[in-house]
Write an enzyme that holds these catalytic residues in place. Structure first.
Site, PDB file in Angstrom:
ATOM      1  N   SER A  70      20.831  10.657  25.318  1.00 24.56           N
ATOM      2  CA  SER A  70      21.701   9.489  24.438  1.00 24.56           C
ATOM      3  C   SER A  70      22.602   8.219  25.637  1.00 24.56           C
ATOM      4  O   SER A  70      21.989   7.344  25.540  1.00 24.56           O
ATOM      5  CB  SER A  70      22.980  11.032  24.498  1.00 24.56           C
ATOM      6  OG  SER A  70      24.146  10.014  23.279  1.00 24.56           O
TER       7      SER A  70
ATOM      8  N   ASP B  15      22.771  17.712  22.943  1.00 22.03           N
ATOM      9  CA  ASP B  15      21.970  18.207  21.982  1.00 22.03           C
ATOM     10  C   ASP B  15      20.693  18.569  22.826  1.00 22.03           C
ATOM     11  O   ASP B  15      20.686  17.285  23.750  1.00 22.03           O
ATOM     12  CB  ASP B  15      21.396  16.772  20.909  1.00 22.03           C
ATOM     13  CG  ASP B  15      20.664  16.064  20.346  1.00 22.03           C
ATOM     14  OD1 ASP B  15      20.270  17.321  19.848  1.00 22.03           O
ATOM     15  OD2 ASP B  15      20.355  15.501  19.678  1.00 22.03           O
TER      16      ASP B  15
ATOM     17  N   HIS C 221      19.515   8.446  21.022  1.00 17.94           N
ATOM     18  CA  HIS C 221      21.107   8.378  19.898  1.00 17.94           C
ATOM     19  C   HIS C 221      21.397   6.986  20.365  1.00 17.94           C
ATOM     20  O   HIS C 221      22.699   7.077  20.007  1.00 17.94           O
ATOM     21  CB  HIS C 221      22.568   9.752  19.839  1.00 17.94           C
ATOM     22  CG  HIS C 221      21.491  10.509  20.349  1.00 17.94           C
ATOM     23  ND1 HIS C 221      22.611  12.051  20.962  1.00 17.94           N
ATOM     24  CD2 HIS C 221      20.946  11.403  19.486  1.00 17.94           C
ATOM     25  CE1 HIS C 221      22.195  13.273  20.534  1.00 17.94           C
ATOM     26  NE2 HIS C 221      20.887  12.939  19.794  1.00 17.94           N
TER      27      HIS C 221
END
Lengths: 291, 188
Positions: free
Chosen positions: B12, B131, B39
């Protein structure tokens, strides 16, 4: 935020498969909903989410409740359908509908449009706004269908969280909107409600792409991000149903990342804009009338 | 031990830079498929383009229904969850974001664990949320190997830290050592 549905998977994959198959059988035999041809990875994930949401210990408990508790089915259907969308999601698609598709539809005195898998209706209201702004709305009959009755009820109401309004307004502008999205809704507390005049020509109806048949002759079919949940044979069958629902030259609008390469029925369509997944039904084959 | 067929990578915040360094040091003869879930907010073309500039392997966007390809990097498209079906083909979903993320690393890793079992390496790089941690646990439970970037070495340590806490790791290394580790695990 619990990373739902992951804690349970992978412990005993073989047992998982047996339980999932029994669940799918129960849905089909008891309730007439056939998920056997859904793409397995997402289906399994959603079923695990149901397990987690209803705090049952495994899929079989869910299946038992599905068989014996008549009030349980709507909750399961809600969990297994795709209720997520935005107004004017993927603005370039709505811009292309506005600039390329609606002018072509304007030659018809009556226009029939079918959105398959309308979920909570965000895209139907988006489309209705495009049709109003193009001056075509009153010539249109719009069918918005889904197998999830709860979603259809919400679609009829057109009530959405106000926190979405800002992003949706940006989408609307990016899609070539000529007014302000706020002209089409009223805000109250934490919600917006879409102008109900936008649905005066919309029929919301229960229709299941897996088991139900062609029911209209349309100039435009929208079905965005629904076929991605289907196995290849089911994707092809539904694509053929869209073909049979469309007049020759009629338009089909799919989701931005959908892949038709493995569907023979895709040959009956030609791309209007392949990057936007906008297609037209090919004209009927011209038969040689000579000799 | 089963040969490594698939490498899934999640990241991310700080991800594009870390990916560029990692993919730039992989052996260009790597036989495995590399699947990336980031992401990043940039456009998909920008992401693929950026990674292609650095990667030793060709980089393309992952396409639904298509097979995972050996010796290639396939990147999750923006605003969809990317899943791997059994038979090692891609599927997409627009299910709700998981922990505000779509694509979600947990969703990719969870499905990859089922589809690939022991022939899988899952990698967690820099990121500012949790995540991937639950997905990494699935991967390990299914017999796959977990590689986590050392939190101190990551631009954003929260994601590798969460992964280590929830799932643990088979290897916890600095970014500069990771490519040679992966090369060794895949090429022997």
């Amino acid at each position: 935020m619990n990373p739902v549905a992951l804690n349970l998977s992978g412990i005993d994959p073989e047992l998982d498969d047996i339980e999932l198959n029994l669940f799918v059988s129960a849905m089909r035999q008891r309730h007439g909903y056939d998920f056997a041809q859904y793409a397995p990875a997402s289906l399994k994930r959603r079923v695990y989410q149901l397990v987690e949401q209803h705090r049952t210990s495994n899929i079989s408990t869910l299946t038992g409740r599905l068989l014996h508790d008549p009030t349980f089915l709507p909750q399961v259907l809600e969990g297994l359908s795709v209720p997520v969308s935005d107004m004017f999601r993927d603005p370039p698609v709505f811009r292309a509908l506005r600039e390329q598709v609606l002018p072509a539809l304007s030659v018809y005195p009556r226009i029939t449009i079918w959105q398959a898998g309308c979920a909570r209706g965000q895209e139907i209201y988006s489309l209705a706004i495009l049709l109003e702004e193009a001056g075509l709305y009153d010539r249109c009959q719009i069918y918005a269908t889904d197998f999830n009755d709860a979603a259809l009820r919400q679609a009829r109401e057109g009530i959405y969280p106000a926190r979405e309004a800002q992003a949706w307004s940006r989408n609307y502008q990016a899609a070539g909107g000529t007014c302000s999205l706020a002209d089409y809704y009223s805000a109250r507390y934490d919600f917006i409600k879409l102008d109900q005049r936008l649905r005066r020509n919309v029929v919301f109806a229960d229709h299941n792409l897996v088991t139900d048949a062609v029911f209209c002759e349309a100039q435009l079919v929208l079905c965005r991000n629904v076929l991605i949940y289907f196995s290849n044979p089911l994707q092809n069958r539904v694509l053929a149903m869209f073909r049979d629902s469309l007049l020759p030259g009629g338009f089909l609008c799919l989701g931005l990342r959908e892949n038709l390469a493995l569907a023979p029925a895709a040959r009956d369509f030609e791309a209007l804009d392949s990057s936007l997944r906008l297609f037209r039904r090919c004209p009927e084959p011209v038969h040689d009338e000579g000799g | 031990m089963k040969a490594v067929e698939t490498i899934v990578i999640g990241c991310s915040t700080g991800g594009p830079g870390a990916l560029a360094r990692l993919l730039g040091a992989l052996d260009h003869r790597l036989p495995a498929s590399v699947v990336v879930c980031s992401h990043a907010t940039s456009s998909p073309h920008t992401m693929c383009h950026l990674l292609a500039q650095h990667s030793t392997l060709p980089v393309i966007e992952a396409c639904e229904r298509e097979p995972l390809r050996g010796g290639m990097v396939q990147v999750a498209p923006p605003d969809y969850h990317l899943l791997i079906e059994r038979g090692r083909r891609f599927a997409l979903s627009v299910d709700e974001p998981v922990g505000f993320s779509r694509p979600s690393i947990d969703v990719l890793f969870g499905s990859a664990a089922e589809a690939c079992g022991e022939g899988l390496i899952a990698v967690i790089l820099t990121g500012a949320n949790a995540d991937g941690a639950a997905g990494l646990a699935c991967v390990r439970r299914a017999g796959g190997a977990a590689i986590v970037q050392q939190p101190d070495d990551a631009a954003a340590p929260a994601m590798p830290r969460a992964a280590l806490e929830l799932a643990g790791a088979d290897h916890c290394v600095a970014l500069d050592e990771m490519a040679s580790l992966i090369n060794r695990l895949c090429m022997t």
